[in-house]
Write a protein that holds these residues in place. Structure first.
Motif, PDB file in Angstrom:
ATOM      1  N   ASP A 276      48.750  48.915  47.251  1.00 37.09           N
ATOM      2  CA  ASP A 276      47.958  47.760  47.686  1.00 37.09           C
ATOM      3  C   ASP A 276      47.268  47.086  46.511  1.00 37.09           C
ATOM      4  OD1 ASP A 276      48.652  48.070  50.329  1.00 37.09           O
ATOM      5  OD2 ASP A 276      46.877  49.247  50.857  1.00 37.09           O
TER       6      ASP A 276
ATOM      7  N   CYS B  19      37.233  33.978  53.527  1.00 39.70           N
ATOM      8  CA  CYS B  19      38.547  33.703  52.917  1.00 39.70           C
ATOM      9  C   CYS B  19      38.706  32.241  52.532  1.00 39.70           C
ATOM     10  CB  CYS B  19      39.679  34.124  53.854  1.00 39.70           C
ATOM     11  SG  CYS B  19      39.804  33.157  55.390  1.00 39.70           S
TER      12      CYS B  19
ATOM     13  N   TYR C 157      39.243  37.670  45.348  1.00 40.50           N
ATOM     14  CA  TYR C 157      40.245  38.742  45.256  1.00 40.50           C
ATOM     15  C   TYR C 157      40.037  39.561  43.980  1.00 40.50           C
ATOM     16  CZ  TYR C 157      42.936  36.449  49.006  1.00 40.50           C
ATOM     17  OH  TYR C 157      43.362  35.894  50.188  1.00 40.50           O
TER      18      TYR C 157
ATOM     19  N   ALA D 146      37.284  41.963  44.442  1.00 42.01           N
ATOM     20  CA  ALA D 146      37.719  43.135  45.209  1.00 42.01           C
ATOM     21  C   ALA D 146      38.526  44.091  44.330  1.00 42.01           C
ATOM     22  CB  ALA D 146      38.559  42.680  46.406  1.00 42.01           C
ATOM     23  N   PHE D 147      39.439  43.548  43.533  1.00 41.49           N
ATOM     24  CA  PHE D 147      40.263  44.391  42.658  1.00 41.49           C
ATOM     25  C   PHE D 147      39.391  45.185  41.689  1.00 41.49           C
ATOM     26  CE2 PHE D 147      42.412  45.155  38.643  1.00 41.49           C
ATOM     27  CZ  PHE D 147      43.587  45.765  39.049  1.00 41.49           C
TER      28      PHE D 147
ATOM     29  N   VAL E  91      49.015  39.163  42.977  1.00 40.02           N
ATOM     30  CA  VAL E  91      48.453  37.904  43.491  1.00 40.02           C
ATOM     31  C   VAL E  91      47.535  37.271  42.448  1.00 40.02           C
ATOM     32  CG1 VAL E  91      46.899  36.915  45.230  1.00 40.02           C
ATOM     33  CG2 VAL E  91      48.642  38.572  45.914  1.00 40.02           C
ATOM     34  N   LEU E  92      46.708  38.079  41.783  1.00 36.30           N
ATOM     35  CA  LEU E  92      45.801  37.573  40.752  1.00 36.30           C
ATOM     36  C   LEU E  92      46.580  36.994  39.573  1.00 36.30           C
ATOM     37  CD1 LEU E  92      43.112  40.416  40.668  1.00 36.30           C
ATOM     38  CD2 LEU E  92      43.025  38.247  41.914  1.00 36.30           C
TER      39      LEU E  92
ATOM     40  N   CYS F  89      41.330  36.163  58.136  1.00 40.13           N
ATOM     41  CA  CYS F  89      40.901  37.368  57.410  1.00 40.13           C
ATOM     42  C   CYS F  89      40.239  38.405  58.311  1.00 40.13           C
ATOM     43  CB  CYS F  89      39.956  36.996  56.267  1.00 40.13           C
ATOM     44  SG  CYS F  89      38.321  36.397  56.796  1.00 40.13           S
TER      45      CYS F  89
ATOM     46  N   ARG G 157      38.988  31.636  46.437  1.00 40.26           N
ATOM     47  CA  ARG G 157      39.686  32.772  47.029  1.00 40.26           C
ATOM     48  C   ARG G 157      40.158  33.740  45.941  1.00 40.26           C
ATOM     49  NH1 ARG G 157      43.481  30.097  49.498  1.00 40.26           N
ATOM     50  NH2 ARG G 157      42.169  29.695  51.319  1.00 40.26           N
ATOM     51  N   LEU G 158      40.694  33.206  44.830  1.00 44.19           N
ATOM     52  CA  LEU G 158      41.223  34.054  43.762  1.00 44.19           C
ATOM     53  C   LEU G 158      40.107  34.859  43.098  1.00 44.19           C
ATOM     54  CD1 LEU G 158      44.077  34.521  42.488  1.00 44.19           C
ATOM     55  CD2 LEU G 158      43.298  33.084  40.593  1.00 44.19           C
TER      56      LEU G 158
ATOM     57  N   ASP H  58      41.610  27.577  46.552  1.00 44.60           N
ATOM     58  CA  ASP H  58      42.403  28.611  45.892  1.00 44.60           C
ATOM     59  C   ASP H  58      41.598  29.316  44.805  1.00 44.60           C
ATOM     60  OD1 ASP H  58      44.604  28.170  47.478  1.00 44.60           O
ATOM     61  OD2 ASP H  58      45.609  26.845  46.053  1.00 44.60           O
TER      62      ASP H  58
ATOM     63  N   LEU I  84      47.772  43.320  44.990  1.00 46.31           N
ATOM     64  CA  LEU I  84      46.643  42.426  44.753  1.00 46.31           C
ATOM     65  C   LEU I  84      46.635  41.943  43.311  1.00 46.31           C
ATOM     66  CD1 LEU I  84      44.120  41.047  45.819  1.00 46.31           C
ATOM     67  CD2 LEU I  84      42.834  43.149  45.357  1.00 46.31           C
TER      68      LEU I  84
END
Length: 246
Positions: free
Chosen positions: A177, A12, A210, A213-214, A184-185, A53, A206-207, A203, A181
């Motif tokens: 969920d 994370c 994410y 993952a999406f 957040v993106l 995390c 991390r972005l 940041d 997410l």
């Protein structure tokens, strides 16, 4: 277990995250008798979980002491490993590699590749901005390819990104969920593109993680399911109508 250490999390990317010791393995314990006084040198490996995390790493620590001590007694202590005489050496993984998920349409893969490239080039603002573009293109693609009603599909395509995410969620194409997410993106990408302050390394990394993952849930998982379904349909047992036995 109450033992805690501070390490930058490779998952994370939290700086000096508090890791809890979950278990350990003693690789070696040597008695150096020619030193005065004689000392034991232990090489121990610990399984550590990030307090933020909850993902795990393994870390190597060395300790020197004047009497033999069992690892199980170490694990029952409180405080930090440094407090009880350990010196940190290395941890694995030290860095998590960002990779392009499988089954992405080329128009979605292109901006995501640019996000990864900008991480490598340390262009943090550009990385965050390309995450937003990847999300923008992906949500329009999902509306065009996964909604049977062409008029409804084009209506969603033309919406602003926030409203498009909400519409895809209403259509059942995004879970709650995944919708969160995606939000957040979007917000992170907007910050990278428009904020007066430079987007930070932490940041940006991390972005992009994410976003990885999406896209994995939005494209890779459905693609894998489609491959499995195709193999099952093409198998001899499927063609003959036979069923597997228990």
């Amino acid at each position: 277990m109450p033992l805690i250490v501070k390490i930058d999390c490779p998952h994370c990317h939290t700086k000096s995250s508090g890791f809890q010791v979950e278990g350990g393995f003693r690789r070696s314990s040597d008695l150096i008798s020619r030193r005065d006084p004689a000392v034991f040198i232990d090489e121990d490996w610990f399984l550590l979980s990030c307090g933020r995390c909850k993902k795990c790493i393994t870390a190597q620590y060395i300790s020197e002491h004047n009497s033999h001590r069992e690892l199980k007694n170490v694990l029952s202590q409180h405080g930090s490993l440094e407090d009880i005489g350990y010196t940190y050496k290395v941890h694995f993984p030290s860095e998590v590699t960002l990779e392009e998920p499988e089954h992405l349409p080329s128009k979605v893969a292109s901006p995501f590749r640019q996000a990864i490239s900008n991480i490598s080039a340390e262009n943090w603002d550009a990385a965050g901005t390309m995450v937003r573009k990847a999300l923008d293109v992906a949500t329009r693609d999902m509306a065009r390819t996964r909604i049977g009603n062409e008029k409804r599909s084009e209506t969603i395509v033309k919406l602003w990104l926030k409203k498009r995410i909400e519409a895809l969620t209403s259509e059942g194409l995004l879970t709650v969920d995944l919708s969160d997410l995606a939000g957040v993106l979007k917000d992170g990408g907007d910050e990278a593109a428009h904020d007066d302050e430079p987007y930070s390394k932490e940041d940006a990394i991390r972005l992009v993680g994410y976003a990885q993952a999406f896209l994995t849930y939005a494209y890779t998982v459905p693609g894998m399911v489609a491959e499995v379904r195709e193999r099952v349909e093409d198998s001899p047992s499927s063609n003959t109508g036979s069923r597997p036995t228990d």
